[in-house]
Motif scaffolding. Structure first.
Motif, mmCIF file in Angstrom:
data_model
loop_
_atom_site.group_PDB
_atom_site.id
_atom_site.type_symbol
_atom_site.label_atom_id
_atom_site.label_comp_id
_atom_site.label_asym_id
_atom_site.label_seq_id
_atom_site.Cartn_x
_atom_site.Cartn_y
_atom_site.Cartn_z
ATOM 1 N N PHE A 1 49.260 8.510 -43.143
ATOM 2 C CA PHE A 1 49.821 7.316 -42.760
ATOM 3 C C PHE A 1 49.708 7.177 -41.175
ATOM 4 N N LEU A 2 50.046 7.823 -40.298
ATOM 5 C CA LEU A 2 50.081 7.909 -38.797
ATOM 6 C C LEU A 2 48.829 7.761 -38.176
ATOM 7 N N VAL A 3 47.886 8.545 -38.744
ATOM 8 C CA VAL A 3 46.568 8.370 -38.162
ATOM 9 C C VAL A 3 45.880 7.038 -38.885
ATOM 10 N N SER A 4 46.064 6.554 -39.977
ATOM 11 C CA SER A 4 45.644 5.383 -40.227
ATOM 12 C C SER A 4 46.399 4.098 -39.467
ATOM 13 N N LEU A 5 47.519 4.313 -39.021
ATOM 14 C CA LEU A 5 48.307 3.350 -38.286
ATOM 15 C C LEU A 5 47.906 3.287 -36.795
ATOM 16 N N LYS A 6 47.439 4.312 -36.205
ATOM 17 C CA LYS A 6 46.978 4.565 -35.095
ATOM 18 C C LYS A 6 45.560 3.963 -34.994
ATOM 19 N N ALA A 7 44.893 4.104 -35.963
ATOM 20 C CA ALA A 7 43.494 3.696 -35.943
ATOM 21 C C ALA A 7 43.461 1.905 -36.249
ATOM 22 N N GLU A 8 44.271 1.685 -36.825
ATOM 23 C CA GLU A 8 44.799 -0.003 -36.863
ATOM 24 C C GLU A 8 45.275 -0.723 -35.623
ATOM 25 N N GLU A 9 46.002 0.368 -35.070
ATOM 26 C CA GLU A 9 46.175 -0.294 -33.596
ATOM 27 C C GLU A 9 45.284 -0.368 -32.596
ATOM 28 N N ILE A 10 44.412 0.473 -32.652
ATOM 29 C CA ILE A 10 43.212 0.575 -31.911
ATOM 30 C C ILE A 10 42.164 -0.334 -32.206
ATOM 31 N N LYS A 11 42.134 -0.732 -33.402
ATOM 32 C CA LYS A 11 41.347 -1.877 -34.043
ATOM 33 C C LYS A 11 41.792 -3.068 -33.308
ATOM 34 N N ASN A 12 43.138 -3.452 -33.486
ATOM 35 C CA ASN A 12 43.466 -4.623 -33.161
ATOM 36 C C ASN A 12 43.694 -4.750 -31.718
ATOM 37 N N LYS A 13 43.574 -3.665 -30.742
ATOM 38 C CA LYS A 13 43.546 -3.642 -29.599
ATOM 39 C C LYS A 13 42.312 -4.199 -28.891
ATOM 40 N N THR A 14 41.247 -3.866 -29.644
ATOM 41 C CA THR A 14 39.979 -4.373 -29.325
ATOM 42 C C THR A 14 39.749 -5.792 -29.475
ATOM 43 N N LYS A 15 40.664 -6.284 -30.498
ATOM 44 C CA LYS A 15 40.801 -7.712 -30.878
ATOM 45 C C LYS A 15 41.465 -8.473 -29.913
ATOM 46 N N GLY A 16 42.249 -7.609 -29.254
ATOM 47 C CA GLY A 16 43.274 -8.675 -28.227
ATOM 48 C C GLY A 16 44.563 -8.864 -28.838
ATOM 49 N N LYS A 17 44.681 -8.219 -30.112
ATOM 50 C CA LYS A 17 46.224 -8.465 -30.578
ATOM 51 C C LYS A 17 47.143 -7.229 -30.061
ATOM 52 N N THR A 18 48.366 -7.789 -29.888
ATOM 53 C CA THR A 18 49.650 -6.787 -29.585
ATOM 54 C C THR A 18 49.867 -6.251 -30.706
ATOM 55 N N GLN A 19 50.809 -5.338 -30.441
ATOM 56 C CA GLN A 19 51.209 -4.370 -31.488
ATOM 57 C C GLN A 19 52.310 -5.344 -32.547
ATOM 58 N N GLY A 20 53.065 -6.097 -31.776
ATOM 59 C CA GLY A 20 54.037 -7.190 -32.360
ATOM 60 C C GLY A 20 53.346 -7.957 -33.276
ATOM 61 N N GLU A 21 52.028 -8.640 -32.953
ATOM 62 C CA GLU A 21 51.068 -9.363 -33.577
ATOM 63 C C GLU A 21 50.743 -8.666 -34.914
ATOM 64 N N MET A 22 50.311 -7.312 -34.700
ATOM 65 C CA MET A 22 49.976 -6.569 -35.904
ATOM 66 C C MET A 22 50.992 -6.642 -36.932
ATOM 67 N N TYR A 23 52.148 -6.177 -36.596
ATOM 68 C CA TYR A 23 53.093 -6.205 -37.562
ATOM 69 C C TYR A 23 53.432 -7.547 -38.210
ATOM 70 N N GLU A 24 53.425 -8.606 -37.207
ATOM 71 C CA GLU A 24 53.543 -10.058 -38.030
ATOM 72 C C GLU A 24 52.527 -10.385 -38.989
ATOM 73 N N ASP A 25 51.360 -9.996 -38.757
ATOM 74 C CA ASP A 25 50.247 -10.216 -39.754
ATOM 75 C C ASP A 25 50.243 -9.342 -40.943
ATOM 76 N N MET A 26 50.864 -8.273 -40.978
ATOM 77 C CA MET A 26 50.998 -7.532 -42.176
ATOM 78 C C MET A 26 51.556 -8.480 -43.376
ATOM 79 N N ASN A 27 50.887 -8.318 -44.494
ATOM 80 C CA ASN A 27 51.676 -8.857 -45.607
ATOM 81 C C ASN A 27 52.785 -8.282 -46.203
ATOM 82 N N ALA A 28 53.636 -8.738 -46.974
ATOM 83 C CA ALA A 28 55.233 -8.083 -47.480
ATOM 84 C C ALA A 28 55.174 -6.777 -47.789
ATOM 85 N N GLY A 29 54.017 -6.339 -48.622
ATOM 86 C CA GLY A 29 53.881 -5.053 -49.303
ATOM 87 C C GLY A 29 53.598 -4.229 -48.150
#
Length: 87
Positions: free
Chosen positions: A27-55
């Motif tokens: 889970f931690l590895v996939s979360l870090k990979a998602e953070e790296i992917k979102n950083k390349t898109k210019g998203k902040t960590q907060g925006e990443m969590y806001e864009d998550m669906n409820a599940g």
């Protein structure tokens, strides 16, 4: 007698944490990979969590915030930092 019960509970907690550890690490590895992917898109960590669906948000909160998983989270973080020193 109470001391043996206490040791049994601690031992059970450590055993459960060791069983959960691979899942927490994945889970931690996939979360870090998602953070790296979102950083390349210019998203902040907060925006990443806001864009998550409820599940996903509930899963993330449970995986990171449940006290039962504290030791497994700690160990997974230490292993991740050891394997990925610059990440």
């Amino acid at each position: 007698m109470e001391f043996y019960i206490f040791l049994s509970i601690i031992g059970l907690y450590v055993l459960i944490s060791l069983l959960i550890l691979p899942f927490q690490y994945i889970f931690l590895v996939s979360l870090k990979a998602e953070e790296i992917k979102n950083k390349t898109k210019g998203k902040t960590q907060g925006e990443m969590y806001e864009d998550m669906n409820a599940g996903e948000a509930i899963l993330h909160e449970n995986m990171q915030g449940n006290p039962l998983f504290f030791l497994a989270n700690l160990l997974a973080s230490l292993i991740y930092k050891r394997k990925h020193p610059n990440g």
